[in-house]
Every structure is written in structure tokens, then in C-alpha cells.
Design a protein around this motif. Structure first.
Motif, PDB file in Angstrom:
ATOM      1  N   TRP A  74       0.803  -0.987  -0.139  1.00 61.05           N
ATOM      2  CA  TRP A  74       0.021   0.085   0.298  1.00 61.05           C
ATOM      3  C   TRP A  74       1.101   1.259  -0.051  1.00 61.05           C
ATOM      4  O   TRP A  74       1.823   1.008   0.477  1.00 61.05           O
ATOM      5  N   ASP A  75       0.051   2.620  -0.931  1.00 63.36           N
ATOM      6  CA  ASP A  75       1.328   3.457  -0.469  1.00 63.36           C
ATOM      7  C   ASP A  75       0.638   4.423   0.173  1.00 63.36           C
ATOM      8  O   ASP A  75      -0.540   4.732   0.178  1.00 63.36           O
ATOM      9  N   CYS A  76       1.940   5.164   0.969  1.00 63.01           N
ATOM     10  CA  CYS A  76       1.363   6.628   1.579  1.00 63.01           C
ATOM     11  C   CYS A  76       0.664   7.641   0.423  1.00 63.01           C
ATOM     12  O   CYS A  76       1.071   8.717  -0.109  1.00 63.01           O
ATOM     13  N   HIS A  77      -0.834   7.861   0.551  1.00 61.94           N
ATOM     14  CA  HIS A  77      -1.329   8.367  -0.403  1.00 61.94           C
ATOM     15  C   HIS A  77      -1.682  10.452  -0.592  1.00 61.94           C
ATOM     16  O   HIS A  77      -1.213  11.123  -1.086  1.00 61.94           O
ATOM     17  N   GLN A  78      -2.045   9.873   1.161  1.00 59.68           N
ATOM     18  CA  GLN A  78      -1.962  11.532   1.625  1.00 59.68           C
ATOM     19  C   GLN A  78      -2.177  11.104   3.349  1.00 59.68           C
ATOM     20  O   GLN A  78      -2.825  10.561   3.758  1.00 59.68           O
ATOM     21  N   ARG A  79      -1.755  12.139   4.342  1.00 64.48           N
ATOM     22  CA  ARG A  79      -1.657  12.690   5.702  1.00 64.48           C
ATOM     23  C   ARG A  79      -1.626  13.541   6.331  1.00 64.48           C
ATOM     24  O   ARG A  79      -1.174  14.639   5.330  1.00 64.48           O
ATOM     25  N   ASN A  80      -2.009  13.369   7.010  1.00 65.06           N
ATOM     26  CA  ASN A  80      -1.944  15.393   8.317  1.00 65.06           C
ATOM     27  C   ASN A  80      -1.355  14.194   9.233  1.00 65.06           C
ATOM     28  O   ASN A  80      -0.745  13.237   9.381  1.00 65.06           O
ATOM     29  N   ASP A  81      -1.757  15.253  10.598  1.00 61.21           N
ATOM     30  CA  ASP A  81      -1.485  14.777  12.003  1.00 61.21           C
ATOM     31  C   ASP A  81      -2.445  13.449  12.330  1.00 61.21           C
ATOM     32  O   ASP A  81      -1.800  13.269  13.886  1.00 61.21           O
ATOM     33  N   THR A  82      -3.498  13.887  12.364  1.00 62.18           N
ATOM     34  CA  THR A  82      -3.971  12.486  13.339  1.00 62.18           C
ATOM     35  C   THR A  82      -4.477  11.972  11.456  1.00 62.18           C
ATOM     36  O   THR A  82      -5.150  10.177  12.277  1.00 62.18           O
ATOM     37  N   ALA A 101      -8.154   0.488  -3.868  1.00 60.37           N
ATOM     38  CA  ALA A 101      -8.937   0.395  -2.460  1.00 60.37           C
ATOM     39  C   ALA A 101      -7.823   0.793  -1.446  1.00 60.37           C
ATOM     40  O   ALA A 101      -6.622   1.242  -2.301  1.00 60.37           O
ATOM     41  N   TYR A 102      -8.553   2.001  -0.711  1.00 64.86           N
ATOM     42  CA  TYR A 102      -8.175   2.833   0.163  1.00 64.86           C
ATOM     43  C   TYR A 102      -8.038   2.489   1.266  1.00 64.86           C
ATOM     44  O   TYR A 102      -9.658   2.126   1.953  1.00 64.86           O
ATOM     45  N   ASN A 134     -12.495   5.822  -8.567  1.00 67.91           N
ATOM     46  CA  ASN A 134     -11.723   6.961  -8.738  1.00 67.91           C
ATOM     47  C   ASN A 134     -10.197   7.021  -8.854  1.00 67.91           C
ATOM     48  O   ASN A 134     -10.346   6.574  -7.537  1.00 67.91           O
ATOM     49  N   PRO A 135      -9.003   7.129  -9.352  1.00 65.01           N
ATOM     50  CA  PRO A 135      -7.827   6.706  -8.631  1.00 65.01           C
ATOM     51  C   PRO A 135      -6.671   7.526  -8.003  1.00 65.01           C
ATOM     52  O   PRO A 135      -5.196   7.280  -7.490  1.00 65.01           O
ATOM     53  N   ASN A 136      -7.932   8.836  -7.519  1.00 63.09           N
ATOM     54  CA  ASN A 136      -6.737   9.767  -6.542  1.00 63.09           C
ATOM     55  C   ASN A 136      -8.256  10.438  -6.148  1.00 63.09           C
ATOM     56  O   ASN A 136      -8.344  10.974  -6.412  1.00 63.09           O
ATOM     57  N   LEU A 137      -8.817   9.664  -5.188  1.00 62.40           N
ATOM     58  CA  LEU A 137      -9.620  10.178  -3.940  1.00 62.40           C
ATOM     59  C   LEU A 137      -8.922  10.878  -2.942  1.00 62.40           C
ATOM     60  O   LEU A 137      -7.556  10.719  -2.899  1.00 62.40           O
ATOM     61  N   SER A 138      -9.625  11.943  -2.843  1.00 60.57           N
ATOM     62  CA  SER A 138      -8.917  12.916  -1.501  1.00 60.57           C
ATOM     63  C   SER A 138      -8.783  12.305   0.128  1.00 60.57           C
ATOM     64  O   SER A 138      -9.540  11.745  -0.126  1.00 60.57           O
ATOM     65  N   ILE A 139      -8.372  12.589   1.116  1.00 60.92           N
ATOM     66  CA  ILE A 139      -8.026  12.110   2.427  1.00 60.92           C
ATOM     67  C   ILE A 139      -9.927  12.308   3.293  1.00 60.92           C
ATOM     68  O   ILE A 139      -9.922  11.531   3.563  1.00 60.92           O
ATOM     69  N   CYS A 140     -10.449  14.214   2.522  1.00 62.25           N
ATOM     70  CA  CYS A 140     -11.436  13.594   3.084  1.00 62.25           C
ATOM     71  C   CYS A 140     -12.016  13.059   2.412  1.00 62.25           C
ATOM     72  O   CYS A 140     -13.565  12.276   3.004  1.00 62.25           O
ATOM     73  N   ASP A 141     -12.383  12.441   0.794  1.00 62.88           N
ATOM     74  CA  ASP A 141     -13.031  11.362   0.627  1.00 62.88           C
ATOM     75  C   ASP A 141     -13.149  10.501   1.353  1.00 62.88           C
ATOM     76  O   ASP A 141     -14.652   8.519   1.899  1.00 62.88           O
ATOM     77  N   VAL A 142     -11.736   9.613   1.818  1.00 64.20           N
ATOM     78  CA  VAL A 142     -11.693   8.185   2.331  1.00 64.20           C
ATOM     79  C   VAL A 142     -11.832   8.138   3.682  1.00 64.20           C
ATOM     80  O   VAL A 142     -13.086   7.367   4.133  1.00 64.20           O
ATOM     81  N   CYS A 143     -11.977   9.917   4.476  1.00 65.77           N
ATOM     82  CA  CYS A 143     -11.837   9.508   5.866  1.00 65.77           C
ATOM     83  C   CYS A 143     -12.739  10.192   6.858  1.00 65.77           C
ATOM     84  O   CYS A 143     -13.044  10.349   7.516  1.00 65.77           O
ATOM     85  N   ALA A 144     -13.666  10.328   5.670  1.00 61.98           N
ATOM     86  CA  ALA A 144     -15.477  11.039   6.193  1.00 61.98           C
ATOM     87  C   ALA A 144     -15.956  10.019   7.141  1.00 61.98           C
ATOM     88  O   ALA A 144     -16.750  10.529   8.092  1.00 61.98           O
ATOM     89  N   SER A 145     -15.805   8.795   7.388  1.00 59.05           N
ATOM     90  CA  SER A 145     -16.801   7.745   7.861  1.00 59.05           C
ATOM     91  C   SER A 145     -15.650   7.143   8.471  1.00 59.05           C
ATOM     92  O   SER A 145     -15.003   5.722   7.974  1.00 59.05           O
TER      93      SER A 145
END
Length: 291
Positions: A74-82, A101-102, A134-145
Motif C-alpha cells: 500500500w502506498d502512502c497516498h495522503q497524510r496529516n497529523d491524525t 482500494a483505500y 476514482n484513482p485519486n480520492l482525497s483524504i476527506c473522501d476516504v476518511c469521512a466515516s
């Protein structure tokens, strides 16, 4: 001369765009926390899995099978502090569709080689992952729930897992995730210590020593380690700053070379034009040769 000037301006524009692209890519790079890198972990949610989870700088070996497709890395796609978003290196084929897959990890506790995290709510083929075309979802698309299901990554060589952290350590909310309800999460509350004072009839002055609380971070191997004051975020910012400085210095050198070369070419061109005009002028004023 006008053509040469236009050519120089075009090269300068291309050079500036190239530099901006490099700086943008460096600023948006995604790396895992330094405390996790080059170590093998187990996931407390599935301790029967024998394959280790190995973190590197920007990818992790985490074997997962989804609808007949085995995703090894798995590749590190996006990241912030939490929040960390991972993207599977292999796409998944399901119902004649190519899906990506995300994973989202709402995490805490990276000051030592232990990671407590909450996964996404969605489940696909028994794994808490999100599948999308979508091959490039944003961090909020994945972590919303986020599901309030506590997972702990602990060192594979550890004989057991300390999977019951303090409840105060799990009070975390992400930029895109909702606050996690810890009502049904197994965690430990801070222990309250009661001090009893005994008085005697002897008029003796008793001096109570001041107790200084010392916090020690205990690694999973059983030894005590000293907390690193340099957080992964500050280290990443330092490295990024050095990279930008080196890139900008190199860019200035190349730009100076281009300007110097362009100036020399223009001077040579002007000199040749002057000599050409002088030569034609001399030929016009020279008397005709007699045969």
C-alpha cells in the motif's frame, strides 16, 4: 535579434514551470511517521495472521485479499497529523470493474513504535477498506466515516500486545473524520491515588518531599526508551526546507548561465551585424575597377 530574444524568454518560462513542479511535488509528498519505519508489526484485530506489516518511508507491506485480488503493498497516498490514507498498489477487479482500494487510519500514539488507530466504517470482503473507480480520492473522501473500533499495531517480536491504552490518549479527531465515540471502546481510565497523612503527638516538624512525576515511554520489547523530542513532522519539515534551498540554489545557477549565454549570443549577433553593414558600406564607396 527579436527571434533570439523570444527564444530566450521561452526557455526561461519552461525553466520556471519546471522548478515550480519540483517544489510542488516535494511539498505534497506523503511519508509514514518515522517511528514506524523499517519495523515489522502485527494488527491486534487479526493476531492469527503470520505475515508481518512492514512500514517503509512511503509504502507499507500489508497483505490483504479483496475479492480474489491480493494486495501486497500500500502506498502512502495522503497524510496529516491524525489521518493516513493508504492506496493499494494493485487494483481490484470486481463485477467487471477496475477498482482502487483505500484505507484510512485515524491514528494516535506514534511517539513509540506502537500505533493505535480507528479504521473506516465501510467493509468490503471482510476488510475495512473503501473501493472506488476514482484513482485519486482525497483524504476527506476516504476518511469521512470512521468506525469506533480500536486497532493497535504492535511489534511482531513482542510476546504480547498492550492493546488497552489510556482513554485520554484516544481522544482524537481528524480534519475530515468525526470525533470517535469511546463509549464502547475498551480503554483504561487514569488511576486516582489517595494519600493518607498520619499525625502524631510528638511536636516534630515533618517535611514532605516534593514528588516529581516522570513519564517514561516503554517500548513493546520490555525496555525503557527516551521520548524523541524531534517529532516526525518537524523532521519532515527540516528535510523539505533543505531540499527546497538546494533546488532554488541550483535553479539560480542554471538561470544565470542561461542569461549569460543569451547575452553573449546577442552581443556576438550585434557585432556581426555591424561588421556586415560596414563591409557593405565600404563596397558601395569603392571606385569601380578598370578592366
Amino acid at each position: 535579434m527579436n527571434l533570439l530574444a523570444k527564444l530566450c524568454n521561452s526557455w526561461i518560462h519552461i525553466f520556471v514551470i519546471w522548478i515550480l513542479t519540483i517544489v510542488f511535488n516535494a511539498a505534497t509528498s506523503c511519508d509514514f511517521p518515522a517511528a514506524l519505519r523499517d519495523k515489522q508489526f502485527k494488527d491486534s484485530s487479526n493476531q492469527t495472521v503470520t505475515e508481518g506489516i512492514i512500514f517503509y518511508t512511503s509504502n507499507v507491506v500489508w497483505r490483504t485479499s479483496i475479492y480474489g485480488t491480493t494486495i501486497f503493498t500500500w502506498d502512502c497516498h495522503q497524510r496529516n497529523d491524525t489521518e493516513i490514507v493508504m492506496k493499494g498498489a494493485q487494483p481490484v477487479t470486481y463485477n467487471s470493474q477496475t477498482l482502487y482500494a483505500y484505507r484510512c487510519l485515524l491514528y494516535t500514539g506514534t511517539s513509540s513504535p506502537t500505533l493505535h488507530y480507528f479504521p473506516v466504517r465501510e467493509i468490503n470482503d471482510g476488510s475495512r477498506v473503501i473501493l472506488s473507480t476514482n484513482p485519486n480520492l482525497s483524504i476527506c473522501d476516504v476518511c469521512a466515516s470512521i468506525e469506533p473500533e480500536l486497532h493497535t499495531l504492535y511489534l511482531q517480536d513482542s510476546p504480547s500486545c498492550d492493546c488497552t491504552p489510556s482513554c485520554s490518549d484516544l481522544t482524537v479527531s481528524g480534519t475530515c473524520s468525526q470525533s470517535v465515540d469511546l463509549t464502547n471502546v475498551q480503554c483504561s481510565s487514569p488511576t486516582t491515588t489517595t494519600t493518607t497523612t498520619v499525625s502524631t503527638t510528638t511536636p516534630t516538624t515533618v517535611t514532605t518531599p516534593t514528588t516529581v512525576a516522570t513519564t517514561t515511554i516503554t517500548a513493546q520489547t520490555g525496555g525503557s526508551v527516551t521520548s524523541d523530542t524531534n517529532s516526525p513532522k518537524s523532521q519532515t519539515e527540516t528535510v523539505f526546507t533543505m531540499e527546497v534551498i538546494v533546488i532554488l540554489c541550483a535553479s539560480l545557477v542554471v538561470l544565470c548561465l542561461i542569461l549569460v549565454t543569451s547575452t553573449v549570443a546577442i552581443v556576438i549577433y550585434n557585432r556581426n551585424e555591424q561588421l556586415k553593414r560596414q563591409f557593405l558600406k565600404v563596397r558601395k564607396v569603392r571606385p569601380a575597377e578598370t578592366v
